[in-house]
Design a protein around this motif. Sequence first.
Motif, PDB file in Angstrom:
ATOM      1  N   SER A 109      -4.472   4.832  -1.172  1.00  0.00           N
ATOM      2  CA  SER A 109      -5.517   4.813  -0.146  1.00  0.00           C
ATOM      3  C   SER A 109      -4.918   5.191   1.198  1.00  0.00           C
ATOM      4  CB  SER A 109      -6.155   3.428  -0.053  1.00  0.00           C
ATOM      5  OG  SER A 109      -5.243   2.493   0.521  1.00  0.00           O
ATOM      6  N   ALA A 110      -5.797   5.578   2.124  1.00  0.00           N
ATOM      7  CA  ALA A 110      -5.340   5.976   3.454  1.00  0.00           C
ATOM      8  C   ALA A 110      -4.637   4.826   4.193  1.00  0.00           C
ATOM      9  CB  ALA A 110      -6.520   6.508   4.269  1.00  0.00           C
ATOM     10  N   PRO A 111      -5.148   3.583   4.141  1.00  0.00           N
ATOM     11  CA  PRO A 111      -4.436   2.493   4.815  1.00  0.00           C
ATOM     12  C   PRO A 111      -3.053   2.223   4.220  1.00  0.00           C
ATOM     13  CG  PRO A 111      -6.721   1.884   4.462  1.00  0.00           C
ATOM     14  CD  PRO A 111      -6.483   3.139   3.688  1.00  0.00           C
ATOM     15  N   GLU A 112      -2.944   2.264   2.872  1.00  0.00           N
ATOM     16  CA  GLU A 112      -1.639   2.066   2.231  1.00  0.00           C
ATOM     17  C   GLU A 112      -0.678   3.176   2.660  1.00  0.00           C
ATOM     18  OE1 GLU A 112      -0.702  -0.395   0.378  1.00  0.00           O
ATOM     19  OE2 GLU A 112      -2.458  -1.287  -0.568  1.00  0.00           O
ATOM     20  N   PHE A 113      -1.184   4.387   2.686  1.00  0.00           N
ATOM     21  CA  PHE A 113      -0.410   5.558   3.087  1.00  0.00           C
ATOM     22  C   PHE A 113       0.071   5.423   4.529  1.00  0.00           C
ATOM     23  CE2 PHE A 113      -1.088  10.048   4.804  1.00  0.00           C
ATOM     24  CZ  PHE A 113       0.169  10.516   4.444  1.00  0.00           C
ATOM     25  N   ALA A 114      -0.845   5.049   5.409  1.00  0.00           N
ATOM     26  CA  ALA A 114      -0.505   4.919   6.832  1.00  0.00           C
ATOM     27  C   ALA A 114       0.572   3.856   7.050  1.00  0.00           C
ATOM     28  CB  ALA A 114      -1.758   4.568   7.638  1.00  0.00           C
ATOM     29  N   GLN A 115       0.470   2.756   6.320  1.00  0.00           N
ATOM     30  CA  GLN A 115       1.439   1.671   6.477  1.00  0.00           C
ATOM     31  C   GLN A 115       2.842   2.142   6.100  1.00  0.00           C
ATOM     32  OE1 GLN A 115       1.386  -1.892   3.839  1.00  0.00           O
ATOM     33  NE2 GLN A 115       0.968  -3.017   5.722  1.00  0.00           N
ATOM     34  N   ARG A 116       2.951   2.949   5.048  1.00  0.00           N
ATOM     35  CA  ARG A 116       4.280   3.423   4.609  1.00  0.00           C
ATOM     36  C   ARG A 116       4.849   4.488   5.534  1.00  0.00           C
ATOM     37  NH1 ARG A 116       1.279  -0.006   1.537  1.00  0.00           N
ATOM     38  NH2 ARG A 116       2.699  -1.139   0.166  1.00  0.00           N
ATOM     39  N   ILE A 117       3.983   5.223   6.200  1.00  0.00           N
ATOM     40  CA  ILE A 117       4.475   6.146   7.229  1.00  0.00           C
ATOM     41  C   ILE A 117       5.118   5.338   8.351  1.00  0.00           C
ATOM     42  CG2 ILE A 117       3.811   7.825   9.006  1.00  0.00           C
ATOM     43  CD1 ILE A 117       1.563   8.725   7.133  1.00  0.00           C
ATOM     44  N   GLY A 118       4.443   4.274   8.764  1.00  0.00           N
ATOM     45  CA  GLY A 118       4.960   3.418   9.820  1.00  0.00           C
ATOM     46  C   GLY A 118       6.268   2.756   9.446  1.00  0.00           C
ATOM     47  N   ALA A 119       6.473   2.524   8.144  1.00  0.00           N
ATOM     48  CA  ALA A 119       7.705   1.892   7.674  1.00  0.00           C
ATOM     49  C   ALA A 119       8.822   2.906   7.448  1.00  0.00           C
ATOM     50  CB  ALA A 119       7.430   1.116   6.387  1.00  0.00           C
ATOM     51  N   GLY A 120       8.535   4.189   7.679  1.00  0.00           N
ATOM     52  CA  GLY A 120       9.569   5.216   7.544  1.00  0.00           C
ATOM     53  C   GLY A 120       9.922   5.578   6.117  1.00  0.00           C
ATOM     54  N   ILE A 121       9.017   5.312   5.171  1.00  0.00           N
ATOM     55  CA  ILE A 121       9.305   5.561   3.758  1.00  0.00           C
ATOM     56  C   ILE A 121       9.097   7.028   3.378  1.00  0.00           C
ATOM     57  CG2 ILE A 121       8.495   5.027   1.409  1.00  0.00           C
ATOM     58  CD1 ILE A 121       7.990   2.168   2.343  1.00  0.00           C
ATOM     59  N   VAL A 227     -12.799   0.900  10.780  1.00  0.00           N
ATOM     60  CA  VAL A 227     -12.213   1.119  12.104  1.00  0.00           C
ATOM     61  C   VAL A 227     -12.074   2.614  12.340  1.00  0.00           C
ATOM     62  CG1 VAL A 227     -10.944  -1.061  12.112  1.00  0.00           C
ATOM     63  CG2 VAL A 227      -9.801   1.012  11.303  1.00  0.00           C
ATOM     64  N   LYS A 228     -11.947   2.985  13.597  1.00  0.00           N
ATOM     65  CA  LYS A 228     -11.744   4.382  13.958  1.00  0.00           C
ATOM     66  C   LYS A 228     -10.248   4.697  13.926  1.00  0.00           C
ATOM     67  CE  LYS A 228     -15.915   4.048  16.756  1.00  0.00           C
ATOM     68  NZ  LYS A 228     -16.503   4.025  18.105  1.00  0.00           N
ATOM     69  N   PRO A 229      -9.881   5.963  13.999  1.00  0.00           N
ATOM     70  CA  PRO A 229      -8.462   6.313  13.906  1.00  0.00           C
ATOM     71  C   PRO A 229      -7.565   5.601  14.911  1.00  0.00           C
ATOM     72  CG  PRO A 229      -9.799   8.276  13.632  1.00  0.00           C
ATOM     73  CD  PRO A 229     -10.741   7.177  14.011  1.00  0.00           C
ATOM     74  N   ASP A 230      -8.133   5.191  16.058  1.00  0.00           N
ATOM     75  CA  ASP A 230      -7.322   4.484  17.057  1.00  0.00           C
ATOM     76  C   ASP A 230      -7.304   2.973  16.841  1.00  0.00           C
ATOM     77  OD1 ASP A 230      -9.861   3.752  17.800  1.00  0.00           O
ATOM     78  OD2 ASP A 230      -9.726   4.519  19.854  1.00  0.00           O
ATOM     79  N   GLY A 231      -7.945   2.513  15.773  1.00  0.00           N
ATOM     80  CA  GLY A 231      -7.935   1.092  15.455  1.00  0.00           C
ATOM     81  C   GLY A 231      -9.087   0.298  16.025  1.00  0.00           C
ATOM     82  N   THR A 232      -9.917   0.910  16.862  1.00  0.00           N
ATOM     83  CA  THR A 232     -11.071   0.195  17.413  1.00  0.00           C
ATOM     84  C   THR A 232     -12.128   0.008  16.324  1.00  0.00           C
ATOM     85  OG1 THR A 232     -12.008   2.285  18.209  1.00  0.00           O
ATOM     86  CG2 THR A 232     -10.712   0.991  19.774  1.00  0.00           C
ATOM     87  N   VAL A 400     -10.398   9.594   7.216  1.00  0.00           N
ATOM     88  CA  VAL A 400      -9.909   8.792   8.328  1.00  0.00           C
ATOM     89  C   VAL A 400      -8.561   8.199   7.933  1.00  0.00           C
ATOM     90  CG1 VAL A 400     -10.303   6.778   9.787  1.00  0.00           C
ATOM     91  CG2 VAL A 400     -12.233   8.204   9.094  1.00  0.00           C
ATOM     92  N   ILE A 401      -7.504   8.586   8.635  1.00  0.00           N
ATOM     93  CA  ILE A 401      -6.196   7.961   8.442  1.00  0.00           C
ATOM     94  C   ILE A 401      -6.075   6.900   9.534  1.00  0.00           C
ATOM     95  CG2 ILE A 401      -3.702   8.256   8.330  1.00  0.00           C
ATOM     96  CD1 ILE A 401      -5.039   9.775   6.140  1.00  0.00           C
ATOM     97  N   PRO A 402      -6.222   5.628   9.185  1.00  0.00           N
ATOM     98  CA  PRO A 402      -6.241   4.573  10.196  1.00  0.00           C
ATOM     99  C   PRO A 402      -4.834   4.201  10.664  1.00  0.00           C
ATOM    100  CG  PRO A 402      -6.451   3.605   8.037  1.00  0.00           C
ATOM    101  CD  PRO A 402      -6.387   5.095   7.831  1.00  0.00           C
ATOM    102  N   PRO A 403      -4.729   3.306  11.622  1.00  0.00           N
ATOM    103  CA  PRO A 403      -3.412   2.857  12.087  1.00  0.00           C
ATOM    104  C   PRO A 403      -2.647   2.118  10.982  1.00  0.00           C
ATOM    105  CG  PRO A 403      -5.142   2.238  13.638  1.00  0.00           C
ATOM    106  CD  PRO A 403      -5.817   2.696  12.391  1.00  0.00           C
ATOM    107  N   GLN A 408      -4.476  -5.115   7.614  1.00  0.00           N
ATOM    108  CA  GLN A 408      -4.742  -6.437   8.196  1.00  0.00           C
ATOM    109  C   GLN A 408      -6.200  -6.526   8.625  1.00  0.00           C
ATOM    110  OE1 GLN A 408      -1.069  -5.843  10.968  1.00  0.00           O
ATOM    111  NE2 GLN A 408      -1.530  -8.020  11.028  1.00  0.00           N
ATOM    112  N   GLN A 409      -6.709  -5.444   9.202  1.00  0.00           N
ATOM    113  CA  GLN A 409      -8.102  -5.419   9.652  1.00  0.00           C
ATOM    114  C   GLN A 409      -9.058  -5.479   8.462  1.00  0.00           C
ATOM    115  OE1 GLN A 409      -7.498  -1.786  12.001  1.00  0.00           O
ATOM    116  NE2 GLN A 409      -8.056  -2.949  13.840  1.00  0.00           N
ATOM    117  N   GLU A 410      -8.721  -4.772   7.404  1.00  0.00           N
ATOM    118  CA  GLU A 410      -9.538  -4.822   6.190  1.00  0.00           C
ATOM    119  C   GLU A 410      -9.615  -6.250   5.650  1.00  0.00           C
ATOM    120  OE1 GLU A 410      -8.724  -2.397   2.823  1.00  0.00           O
ATOM    121  OE2 GLU A 410      -8.892  -0.517   3.932  1.00  0.00           O
ATOM    122  N   LYS A 411      -8.468  -6.904   5.615  1.00  0.00           N
ATOM    123  CA  LYS A 411      -8.412  -8.265   5.075  1.00  0.00           C
ATOM    124  C   LYS A 411      -9.305  -9.205   5.868  1.00  0.00           C
ATOM    125  CE  LYS A 411      -5.162 -11.973   3.905  1.00  0.00           C
ATOM    126  NZ  LYS A 411      -3.740 -12.412   3.914  1.00  0.00           N
TER     127      LYS A 411
END
Length: 447
Positions: A109-121, A227-232, A400-403, A408-411
């Motif tokens: 999913s896009a949120p899972e994907f985005a999280q791993r980008i942030g982790a440098g994977i 949420v929007k791409p900027d997290g709002t 939409v690729i979220p932050p 966390q927001q989904e949860k």
Amino acid sequence: MKKSLLVLSGVLAISTALVGCGKGDTPAADNGKDAAATAKAPVTIKVQGWYTEAQGNWNATVEAYNKTHPNVKVVYESMSEKGDSQEGMKKLDLLAASGDQMDVVMYSSAPEFAQRIGAGILEPLDDYLKKDNIVVKDEYKLDPVVNGKYYALPGKMAEWFVLLNKDKLDEAKLPVPTEWTWDEYAEYAKKLTKGEGAAKQYGSYFHNWKEYAELALNSDMDNAYLVKPDGTQNIDNPKVRYSLDLRNKMENVDKTSVPYFEVISQKMAYRDVFYAGKTAMLATGNWMVGELALNAKFKTVFAPYPKYDAKDVNGLTIGGADFVGVAANSKNKQAAYDFVKWYTTEGIQTQGLFFSGWKKADLAKNVDSILKNGKPEQAAMIDKDSLLATLKVNKATKLVIPPTYALQQEKEFLTQVELFLTGKQDLEKTIQTAKTKIEDIRKSNAK
């Protein structure tokens, strides 16, 4: 992002210490071998995802690639015995933390994907794409760009529609819908619901995923996410309020959809609910075509995803994909990228189980390939005419690729949805609390 990375890294480090050495260890080269012979040995590339062999036909897929690429040996490694994507994500994280071999990795999913980008994977693919003159938005149905960079290409393309049990539809003397709204879907559910107690047949089933809390939002072209791409927050969107109200009416008032409490307390699996005939309709993704071709119990027909408003575009639905990328710690990034490029274009059609996100893929051939890879008796239960008609009108909303903190927001959102659907708070409190929680998470991550 730094805080998210530190937390993720800490959790993974602890988990890795508990499980010990991973499966991905590769033996050192035999020093006694001739150096020239060793140099000519094929490079081994690992493809790691959550699909089981039965779900993914991976052995035949990588074998097809290996036959035409003698300098590479691709092997598939499943991260889940049950084919569970969430379990697979956790094991992939453990591999990343342990330093075991990773080459081609997939996220669901896009949120899972985005999280791993942030982790440098994940490794940026821009230089590889530029070298091959590939413009992603021109080649693929979805454009997974993140802050101007590409870290993956779209694999299996997931568009949503509605599965209907043809026998139950005929029994209720209802035609196969070719264009309908959610209000009309709710009317179908009333006519398809019958019986009482354990033997009750519901007209509809909604799972506990966030997609089922955003039914109408899933067909919002500009922002089909909470949420929007900027997290709002996007909870102010009237389609969110409508979706939650619709579910509450169907589950708790009209009682034409399986109640949320039953879904979670009985740990229902949406596939099993449909196969068992407990529901006559199931809104879900197109990955189910391949699964039906192997497991169908009765004739299944297909209808487009319902519209929020009768004036909306027919077939507009959330578009998702498996995000297939190259691991940042891969020692063979070029070879890994070459496989990613092949798999996301020709390879999925070779695999014969999923729908391709490649614009040049032939839809009719894609369907035939999926049906051919099924069991003859089960594949024959899939109504090909309504399937093709539905697939042809399907149109994916913008991706939409979220932050990195979107999970966390989904949860928090789903926590409020659960309170509402189980009668512990009203709709207004649900909306307002969800908005506040989502904004609090955004603000805390902006510091």
